[in-house]
Structures are given as C-alpha cells and as structure tokens.
Design an enzyme around this catalytic site. Structure first.
Site, PDB file in Angstrom:
ATOM      1  N   LYS A 185      61.002  15.064  10.466  1.00 20.73           N
ATOM      2  CA  LYS A 185      60.073  13.959  10.138  1.00 20.73           C
ATOM      3  C   LYS A 185      60.731  12.610  10.385  1.00 20.73           C
ATOM      4  O   LYS A 185      61.953  12.486  10.508  1.00 20.73           O
ATOM      5  CB  LYS A 185      59.625  14.059   8.679  1.00 20.73           C
ATOM      6  CG  LYS A 185      60.747  14.092   7.626  1.00 20.73           C
ATOM      7  CD  LYS A 185      61.296  12.764   7.234  1.00 20.73           C
ATOM      8  CE  LYS A 185      62.549  12.868   6.383  1.00 20.73           C
ATOM      9  NZ  LYS A 185      63.266  11.601   6.206  1.00 20.73           N
ATOM     10  N   ALA A 206      71.766  16.130   9.728  1.00 27.07           N
ATOM     11  CA  ALA A 206      72.247  14.987   8.933  1.00 27.07           C
ATOM     12  C   ALA A 206      71.913  13.647   9.582  1.00 27.07           C
ATOM     13  O   ALA A 206      72.715  12.718   9.557  1.00 27.07           O
ATOM     14  CB  ALA A 206      73.754  15.106   8.670  1.00 27.07           C
ATOM     15  N   GLY A 224      68.806  12.085   8.856  1.00 30.49           N
ATOM     16  CA  GLY A 224      67.680  11.497   8.136  1.00 30.49           C
ATOM     17  C   GLY A 224      66.344  12.027   8.619  1.00 30.49           C
ATOM     18  O   GLY A 224      65.293  11.463   8.325  1.00 30.49           O
ATOM     19  N   MET A 225      66.372  13.140   9.348  1.00 25.13           N
ATOM     20  CA  MET A 225      65.129  13.706   9.897  1.00 25.13           C
ATOM     21  C   MET A 225      64.629  14.931   9.142  1.00 25.13           C
ATOM     22  O   MET A 225      63.649  15.567   9.558  1.00 25.13           O
ATOM     23  CB  MET A 225      65.321  14.055  11.363  1.00 25.13           C
ATOM     24  CG  MET A 225      65.436  12.823  12.250  1.00 25.13           C
ATOM     25  SD  MET A 225      65.457  13.297  13.968  1.00 25.13           S
ATOM     26  CE  MET A 225      63.863  14.076  14.128  1.00 25.13           C
ATOM     27  N   SER A 257      65.353  20.411   5.169  1.00 22.87           N
ATOM     28  CA  SER A 257      64.119  20.571   4.382  1.00 22.87           C
ATOM     29  C   SER A 257      63.100  21.392   5.163  1.00 22.87           C
ATOM     30  O   SER A 257      62.373  22.212   4.583  1.00 22.87           O
ATOM     31  CB  SER A 257      63.528  19.200   4.050  1.00 22.87           C
ATOM     32  OG  SER A 257      64.453  18.459   3.296  1.00 22.87           O
ATOM     33  N   ALA A 258      63.033  21.177   6.483  1.00 26.77           N
ATOM     34  CA  ALA A 258      62.122  21.975   7.319  1.00 26.77           C
ATOM     35  C   ALA A 258      62.536  23.443   7.282  1.00 26.77           C
ATOM     36  O   ALA A 258      61.684  24.348   7.211  1.00 26.77           O
ATOM     37  CB  ALA A 258      62.125  21.449   8.751  1.00 26.77           C
ATOM     38  N   ASP A 301      62.086  16.201   0.241  1.00 28.47           N
ATOM     39  CA  ASP A 301      61.389  16.253   1.536  1.00 28.47           C
ATOM     40  C   ASP A 301      60.769  17.620   1.811  1.00 28.47           C
ATOM     41  O   ASP A 301      60.038  17.780   2.794  1.00 28.47           O
ATOM     42  CB  ASP A 301      62.357  15.932   2.684  1.00 28.47           C
ATOM     43  CG  ASP A 301      62.842  14.487   2.648  1.00 28.47           C
ATOM     44  OD1 ASP A 301      62.208  13.658   1.965  1.00 28.47           O
ATOM     45  OD2 ASP A 301      63.858  14.198   3.307  1.00 28.47           O
TER      46      ASP A 301
HETATM   47  P1  ATP Z   1      69.138  14.510   3.634  1.00 29.28           P
HETATM   48  O1  ATP Z   1      68.645  13.118   3.885  1.00 29.28           O
HETATM   49  O2  ATP Z   1      68.225  15.338   2.799  1.00 29.28           O
HETATM   50  O3  ATP Z   1      70.580  14.580   3.224  1.00 29.28           O
HETATM   51  P2  ATP Z   1      69.037  14.856   6.505  1.00 29.28           P
HETATM   52  O4  ATP Z   1      67.628  14.883   6.919  1.00 29.28           O
HETATM   53  O5  ATP Z   1      69.797  13.604   6.759  1.00 29.28           O
HETATM   54  O6  ATP Z   1      69.112  15.288   5.007  1.00 29.28           O
HETATM   55  P3  ATP Z   1      69.758  17.549   7.235  1.00 29.28           P
HETATM   56  O7  ATP Z   1      69.833  17.937   8.658  1.00 29.28           O
HETATM   57  O8  ATP Z   1      68.625  18.069   6.444  1.00 29.28           O
HETATM   58  O9  ATP Z   1      69.841  15.983   7.205  1.00 29.28           O
HETATM   59  O10 ATP Z   1      71.140  17.987   6.558  1.00 29.28           O
HETATM   60  C1  ATP Z   1      71.717  17.415   5.434  1.00 29.28           C
HETATM   61  C2  ATP Z   1      72.904  18.264   4.977  1.00 29.28           C
HETATM   62  O11 ATP Z   1      72.377  19.428   4.326  1.00 29.28           O
HETATM   63  C3  ATP Z   1      73.773  18.775   6.104  1.00 29.28           C
HETATM   64  O12 ATP Z   1      74.887  17.951   6.273  1.00 29.28           O
HETATM   65  C4  ATP Z   1      74.190  20.175   5.656  1.00 29.28           C
HETATM   66  O13 ATP Z   1      75.488  20.189   5.147  1.00 29.28           O
HETATM   67  C5  ATP Z   1      73.236  20.544   4.542  1.00 29.28           C
HETATM   68  N1  ATP Z   1      72.377  21.715   4.861  1.00 29.28           N
HETATM   69  C6  ATP Z   1      72.118  22.733   4.069  1.00 29.28           C
HETATM   70  N2  ATP Z   1      71.290  23.624   4.649  1.00 29.28           N
HETATM   71  C7  ATP Z   1      71.008  23.150   5.834  1.00 29.28           C
HETATM   72  C8  ATP Z   1      70.203  23.620   6.878  1.00 29.28           C
HETATM   73  N3  ATP Z   1      69.513  24.760   6.823  1.00 29.28           N
HETATM   74  N4  ATP Z   1      70.124  22.847   7.965  1.00 29.28           N
HETATM   75  C9  ATP Z   1      70.805  21.676   8.027  1.00 29.28           C
HETATM   76  N5  ATP Z   1      71.598  21.212   7.078  1.00 29.28           N
HETATM   77  C10 ATP Z   1      71.706  21.926   5.972  1.00 29.28           C
END
Ligand code: ATP
Length: 333
Positions: free
Chosen positions: A18, A106, A108-109, A113-114, A145
């Site tokens: 997202k 990591a 911010g997308m 959560s997906a 999210d």
């Molecule tokens: P958020 O803002 O919620 O921290 P994001 O959207 O920036 O997340 P994500 O790709 O969701 O980034 O990953 C955030 C962190 O969650 C990663 O650094 C990882 O260590 C952890 N994580 C746990 N499970 C997963 C997964 N299935 N996919 C990606 N990252 C995961």
C-alpha cells in the site's frame, strides 16, 4: 471418474502492498501509539502466500525480495497470523507457509502486513472457516496495517489506522515507487516526529495549542510536512479528488506528516523527492514511514518516463512501476 478433492490441498491467497495518500499523525497516547487519520491505497505489488497442512510450522520466502532478512520463525507476520488464527478459533493444524515476496521489504509499503492478511485468508480457507468479521478482528491484533491489507481498495483509516471506512474512487492511479539505498525503522521515525514537534513548540510557544482549521492543516501538496502540534484534520480534499477521479486535485492534496522526520533521519530522501519533481511527477509522497517514495504519474507512458529518470538517482536502490487501487486479500487457487 473424478478424484475426490483432497482436504490437504495447499491454499494460495494474495494481498498487496500500500501507499498512504494521506497520513496525519497525532500525538502519542498513554500506550505510546500515535493516533492516525490516513487514506490507504492498495497497490498492484502482490504478496502471494501458500499455506499447506504439515507436521510442523515452517516458513519459506521466495520471489524478488526473498533474501531481505525476513524472519522465518513466529516473528514472521504470516506465521504470526496463523498462530493468532489458531488461538482465536481453536483450529489445531500446523502449516507450511510459502511467501512469494514482490513488495519491497521495510519500505513503508506494508508487505509484512499483506503477508499476514493473505495468510489469514488462506488458513481460514484451509480450516473451512467463513466468518470474515472474525478474520478482521484477528487481523487487528496483528498490526495496524493488516485490516487494510485484508480489505484492499482505498480506505480511510482512523485510530491506529485499523478503524476502516471504504472510500469511493474513480479511475486507475499510475505509481512509480523508488526504494531507498538507506534504511529507516518505523518506531524511530515516530520518535523523530515527536522530537521535531517538541522542538518546534519550544521555539514558537504561540503555536502550541494553535487550533488550525481543516483547510490550513491539510492543504500541503506533494508530501511536505510542517512540525508543530498534531492536527488531525479530515483529508476532505483527498476524498473529494478520489470520488471525482481528478488526478491533478489528488496530486495537490496528498500529504504525509512523517516526511520531515524521515528526511531528517535519511537526507537522501529529499534528494530523491526533488529528482521526481524535476522529472515531472504529479505528486511526490513518502510511503508510510518510508524510506520508499511514491511518484504519481499521469498515465503508463509517463510512469515509464519517470521510472527511467529516477533509476539513476542517488539514494535510489530500485524503481518499481505499479497501479492502484488493487484488491484486498483473496484466494487465488
Ligand atoms: P512497518 O511500517 O509495519 O514496520 P514496512 O511496511 O515498512 O513495515 P515490511 O516489509 O512490512 O515493512 O517489514 C517490516 C519488518 O517486519 C521487516 O524488517 C521484517 O523484519 C519484519 N517482518 C516480519 N514478517 C515479515 C514478512 N512476512 N515480510 C516482511 N517483513 C516481515
């Protein structure tokens, strides 16, 4: 004669990353969580999660971002989702989970959560569980999210972002996403938002408690952010632009309160944003807490032009073209 369908057939589900078309961040509450008013848009970048009954739980990650240091134990959000499903429903299966990862990690997308949303839909199907409202409640326990990844489309989120209302929209949005060579931690960006507000309140006491009207609070285009006390205005202009399908108006009103904090921690983000503006992006928007930056294009050809120009920019790891809005978590097999 057709074979009876196996109860142990793997189930595959898909959910999407997202971008936040609007991200208003309030002050932290006593529990440390910040109140949010946000408009989510699900993008075409897919996470595909396959869940199969097995003797014990396991996680495998494949795809474009397979080697991005993703946990393979119960800290993995897809497995955490299955564990939460078991706790809430009393279902007793163990699962082998395979994640085809196409959302940058990591950034911010909301890729994790997906994964959680897709895993929930898949395990529910495997268990013959059809109560979508209970799935939504389980999703809310997994992260703010996750309910949106389950819902998809475009939605207004309040509270921690998990109190969702579907938003009407017209047309397709063409996005270019630039992932960063740097990293940001989400909690660190929130802390920085608070610090910058404290500093700004200290410098200009007259501004504290300042009750700005909604027009003033939200009328910042292309993702710029001002420090100061939290003003959680309704993103009225963004919602109106979505309903009318007016891309120019949407571009003028997208906004992310975390931009200044993210830029102060990772200054290359400002450079990448400037490059996008120079390259003619309609809107330049930090994705969630960053460091990925989204650029709104007029159409697919414009998106390709932007992508080519941004690819060479300092601070850009890679460029991804996609469209929105995309669907919520759904079964694909
Ligand atoms: P958020 O803002 O919620 O921290 P994001 O959207 O920036 O997340 P994500 O790709 O969701 O980034 O990953 C955030 C962190 O969650 C990663 O650094 C990882 O260590 C952890 N994580 C746990 N499970 C997963 C997964 N299935 N996919 C990606 N990252 C995961």
């Amino acid at each position: 004669m057709t074979r009876p369908r196996s109860l142990h057939k793997p189930v595959t589900a898909r959910a999407h990353g997202k971008i936040n078309l609007h991200l208003g961040v309030g002050d932290p509450g006593p529990d440390g969580y910040h109140e949010l008013v946000t408009v989510f848009e699900a993008l075409g970048t897919p996470e595909t999660v396959t869940v199969e009954l097995a003797a014990e739980d396991s996680v495998e990650v494949t795809g474009r971002y397979a080697s991005a240091g993703i946990p393979l134990d119960e800290n993995n959000l897809a497995l955490a989702a299955v564990i939460a499903f078991r706790e809430h429903t009393g279902w007793g299966g163990n699962v082998e989970i395979t994640i085809d990862k196409q959302v940058p990690v990591a950034g911010g997308m909301g890729g994790g959560s997906a994964d959680a949303a897709a895993a929930l839909v898949a395990v529910a199907k495997l268990a013959g569980f059809e109560d979508r409202e209970q799935l939504r409640q389980i999703a809310a326990t997994l992260g703010s999210d996750v309910p949106f990844a389950l819902l998809g489309g475009i939605a207004l989120g309040r509270g921690r972002g998990d109190d969702l209302t579907r938003v009407l929209s017209q047309g397709t949005h063409h996005w270019v996403l630039a992932t960063s060579t740097g990293t940001l931690s989400t909690p660190e960006v929130y802390r920085r938002v608070d610090e910058l507000r404290e500093q700004s309140a200290g410098q200009s006491p007259a501004s504290s408690g300042d009750e700005q009207g909604p027009d003033v609070a939200q009328g910042v285009g292309d993702g710029e952010t001002r420090s100061g006390p939290a003003r959680l205005a309704e993103p009225t202009e963004v919602l109106a632009a979505l309903a009318s399908g007016d891309i120019e108006k949407l571009a003028a009103h997208v906004h992310n309160d975390m931009t200044e904090a993210a830029v102060s921690l990772l200054p290359d983000i400002a450079h990448v944003m400037d490059e996008g503006r120079r390259a003619g992006a309609h809107a330049v928007l930090l994705s969630g807490s960053g460091p990925t930056v989204g650029f709104l294009a007029q159409n697919a050809t414009h998106a390709l032009e932007l992508a080519v120009l941004l690819e060479a920019s300092r601070g850009v790891r890679e460029v991804v073209r996609t469209t929105g809005p995309a669907r919520g978590a759904h079964i694909v097999t």
